[in-house]
Design a protein around this motif. Structure first.
Motif, PDB file in Angstrom:
ATOM      1  N   UNK A  11       0.719  -1.042   0.014  1.00 28.44           N
ATOM      2  CA  UNK A  11       0.027   0.204   0.117  1.00 28.44           C
ATOM      3  C   UNK A  11       0.808   1.223   0.042  1.00 28.44           C
ATOM      4  N   UNK A  12       1.997   1.289  -0.594  1.00 29.82           N
ATOM      5  CA  UNK A  12       2.610   2.427  -0.613  1.00 29.82           C
ATOM      6  C   UNK A  12       2.388   3.679  -1.507  1.00 29.82           C
ATOM      7  N   UNK A  13       2.400   4.609  -0.742  1.00 32.35           N
ATOM      8  CA  UNK A  13       1.889   5.995  -1.435  1.00 32.35           C
ATOM      9  C   UNK A  13       3.014   7.008  -1.491  1.00 32.35           C
ATOM     10  N   UNK A  14       3.288   7.670  -2.505  1.00 28.98           N
ATOM     11  CA  UNK A  14       4.169   8.816  -2.395  1.00 28.98           C
ATOM     12  C   UNK A  14       3.515  10.087  -3.142  1.00 28.98           C
ATOM     13  N   UNK A  15       3.542  10.906  -2.530  1.00 31.52           N
ATOM     14  CA  UNK A  15       2.762  12.329  -2.895  1.00 31.52           C
ATOM     15  C   UNK A  15       3.734  13.475  -2.765  1.00 31.52           C
ATOM     16  N   UNK A  19       4.518  23.332  -5.739  1.00 36.47           N
ATOM     17  CA  UNK A  19       3.907  24.911  -6.379  1.00 36.47           C
ATOM     18  C   UNK A  19       2.539  24.742  -5.753  1.00 36.47           C
ATOM     19  N   UNK A  20       2.243  24.405  -4.517  1.00 33.70           N
ATOM     20  CA  UNK A  20       0.870  24.461  -4.006  1.00 33.70           C
ATOM     21  C   UNK A  20      -0.109  23.409  -4.394  1.00 33.70           C
ATOM     22  N   UNK A  21       0.574  22.678  -5.467  1.00 31.94           N
ATOM     23  CA  UNK A  21      -0.299  21.321  -5.897  1.00 31.94           C
ATOM     24  C   UNK A  21       0.083  20.149  -5.538  1.00 31.94           C
ATOM     25  N   UNK A  22      -1.031  19.177  -5.285  1.00 30.68           N
ATOM     26  CA  UNK A  22      -0.372  17.852  -4.887  1.00 30.68           C
ATOM     27  C   UNK A  22      -0.402  16.813  -5.989  1.00 30.68           C
TER      28      UNK A  22
END
Ligand SMILES: Nc1ncnc2c1ncn2[C@@H]1O[C@H](COP(=O)(O)OP(=O)(O)O)[C@@H](O)[C@H]1O
Ligand SMILES: [Mg+2]
Lengths: 235, 387
Positions: A11-15, A19-22
């Motif tokens: 279940x690995x996530x990377x975010x 510039x304020x945007x995900x």
């Protein structure tokens, strides 16, 4: 009944926030890599291959999920413990070698051994052995700038294996090399995998290079597409 | 190979840049070592001053004379135990560069008042008092010129003319050797009879340099000083009475306000070098961002990398600073014989050397702190950049 995987992602996530945007690179990545595997990871530029390798190598942290190595969870280790873990378990090989320009080949290879309790003579001896394995016994005193790309990458391989880690992580290891030299390096990795049992995860965009691996994973839009090249493996 | 090998290799990766920084630091510490030692040699008088000795100067300036008659009046002031006087002779031996600290004094009272600092045997004292043309020579001066008791010594003055000969020369016979009474006593001087000078110089008759006195107790110094100065208020030679320590300081200040110069020059040099070296170190480490990231990738803990960078700036400071101090010591040793008259005991004293080492440490830490902190905090993924 198979032995438990050396590496397990669940279940690995990377975010990132840019510039304020995900930006979400992975949302929910599951993967296992067995002991002694040689895995190639392919995928379009920007698909997150390097990010994945960084997560596996403990130089980057996921924003979600778990990463297990050899039965222990590594993604929540504090920085100091993680540095220790990397020194003991992972060898890194980069596209542009990343050798220390001020150190000779021998000293570059000896560098990771400064993190061990080994004595001076022992360190030197092990570095020499590692350089012999990659066929550079005659280049001990050479500086990186005095060597070709292929030779520098071999020094980098020697540095990656000198402390005998279980896993090698290679990010485009042949991306800067011509075909012939690339094949030499890939054969060397294959040998380390087969003869020394190193588990190798290699990122590449070169299908020729990927053929040296036993298993190819395609990463695209945060998902894996497995592509076992049975029969197509280079032997 | 060890961590020091890494530090050294990193420092000298750009040899010219490293050498320039080392030379800059070398010069700063050479200047520091020489100036601080000068300052120390000049201000040594402060530490030997007796607590209850006062000096009566002409109010205008201590180089202006006072009437000899003031001595008797000072002796009459309440709280004064002893009083004497001395006058600057501006003496030299044979050539002006053989400068001597020579005073014309009232023999008996002068030896009494300096009894704890200047020792002579009873025999020497008797011989000195008996012969108006005799001279007492400090042991360091006697040693420097190889003089012995009984020697006939000509001394010249760069102030006075000898009216009996028309020249600048006076002849003396050495009656005794002045030895230090305390370890810090300064015996780099010669003294002779005021009367001998006064009777032969033709001009400025019965004028003296300063009156020196001993109070009954250091606690009454200020009261006594005030009494003396009010005694001569509104006369043609008004006085200013100060402690001997303050007087010695004024005397040293004649050669320029050395402490201030030292402070300014050293301060300016250090600030400049701090900025140059500090900025260069920041740039040098920034250039190596990727290498720092690689070290971290290999498993080097951040605190160890912090120490490696700090070690580099410290090594730099010491590679420039230690030779700088050694060069200062050599320069001072070369200057010592030339300047024995002005600055006795000129040498790189341990406290100066120690301060220097402290400054090196400070310089190293100050210039290395920021780049070391940057390296400590560097994120690996950012540092490796995009391949
Ligand atoms: N630190 C970061 N901050 C913001 N975005 C990042 C960061 N690292 C990687 N990315 C983005 O994540 C995506 C995947 O990058 P990367 O793993 O380098 O891809 P690949 O190696 O497959 O080319 C890219 O779009 C990249 O711009
Ligand atoms: Mg990449």
């Amino acid at each position: 009944m198979t032995a438990p995987d050396l590496i397990r992602l669940s279940g690995v996530a990377k975010r990132f926030t840019k510039a304020g945007q995900g930006i979400t690179i992975f949302d929910h990545l599951d993967m296992g890599i067995g002991r002694g595997d040689f895995v190639a990871i392919m995928g379009p530029s920007g698909s997150g291959k390097t990010t994945l390798l960084n997560l596996l190598g403990g130089i980057d942290q996921p924003t979600g999920g778990e990463i297990w190595f050899d039965g222990a969870r590594i993604d929540r280790l504090p920085e100091g413990r993680l540095a220790d873990w990397r020194a003991n378990n992972v060898g890194f090989i980069f596209q542009f070698y990343n050798l220390m320009p001020t150190l000779t080949a021998l000293r570059n290879v000896e560098l990771p051994l400064l993190l061990t309790p080994l004595g001076r003579a022992e360190r030197r001896q092990r570095a020499e052995i590692a350089l012999r394995i990659v066929g550079l016994s005659d280049r001990l005193g050479h500086y990186p700038r005095e060597m070709s790309g292929g030779q520098q990458q071999r020094v980098a391989i020697a540095r990656a294996i000198v402390s005998d880690p279980k896993m090698l992580l290679c990010d485009e290891p042949t991306g800067d090399l011509d075909r012939g030299t690339a094949d030499e390096i890939l054969r060397m990795l294959q040998l380390l995998n087969r003869e020394m049992g190193k588990t190798i995860v290699m990122v590449t965009h070169d299908p020729e290079a990927a053929r040296y691996a036993g298993r190819i994973l395609h990463l695209d839009k945060g998902r894996f597409v497995e592509n076992e090249l049975a029969g197509a493996r280079v032997s | 190979m060890n961590d020091f090998t890494l530090v050294r290799a990193n420092l000298f990766r750009r040899k010219l840049r490293a050498m320039l920084m080392i030379v800059a630091i070398f010069i700063a510490f050479l200047i520091f070592g020489v100036l601080a030692s000068f300052e120390r040699a000049f201000s040594s008088g402060e530490t030997t001053a007796a607590a209850n000795r006062l000096v009566v100067n002409n109010k205008i300036n201590f180089t202006q004379p006072l009437p000899l008659a003031y001595l008797g009046r000072v002796r009459g002031v309440e709280g004064v135990r002893l009083a004497s006087h001395f006058s600057w002779f501006g003496g030299y031996y044979q050539e002006p560069r053989n400068f001597l600290i020579a005073f014309a004094v009232e023999p008996d009272s002068y030896l009494d008042i300096y009894r704890d600092d200047l020792r002579v045997t009873a025999e020497e004292r008797a011989r000195f008092l008996a012969d108006q043309g005799s001279l007492l020579v400090g042991d360091v001066v006697a040693a420097k010129y190889g003089w012995k008791i009984g020697d006939r010594i000509p001394l010249s003055s760069n102030i006075w003319t000898n009216s009996s000969t028309g020249g600048r020369r006076w002849d003396f016979t050495i009656a005794g050797i002045l030895r230090p009474g305390k370890p810090q006593s300064d015996t780099n001087l010669v003294v002779f009879h005021y009367d001998y000078l006064n009777e032969t110089r033709g001009v400025a008759r019965d004028s003296i340099g300063v009156v020196v006195l001993e109070t009954v107790d250091a606690a009454v110094n200020e009261t006594v000083a005030a009494r003396i100065d009010s005694l001569f208020a509104n006369s043609f030679a008004e006085t200013e009475t100060v402690t001997e320590a303050a007087f010695n300081k004024q005397f040293a200040a004649q050669f320029g306000n050395i402490a201030l110069i030292v402070g300014l020059v050293v301060g300016a040099a250090f600030v400049t070098i701090l900025m140059i070296v500090g900025n260069t170190m920041v740039m040098a480490i920034r250039e190596r961002t990727r290498e720092v990231a690689v070290l971290k990738t290999l498993g080097f803990p951040s605190p160890r990398i912090f120490r490696l960078v700090l070690g580099e700036s410290l090594l730099l400071a010491f590679l420039g600073g230690i030779p700088g101090l050694l060069a200062a010591a050599a320069a001072l040793a070369a200057l010592r014989p030339l300047l024995a008259g002005f600055a006795p005991g000129l040498a790189l004293a341990p406290p100066v050397a120690l301060t220097g080492v402290g400054l090196m440490l400070l310089l190293g830490l100050a210039t290395g702190a920021l780049p070391a902190l940057n390296a400590l905090r560097l994120n690996i993924v950012t540092g490796l950049g995009r391949d």
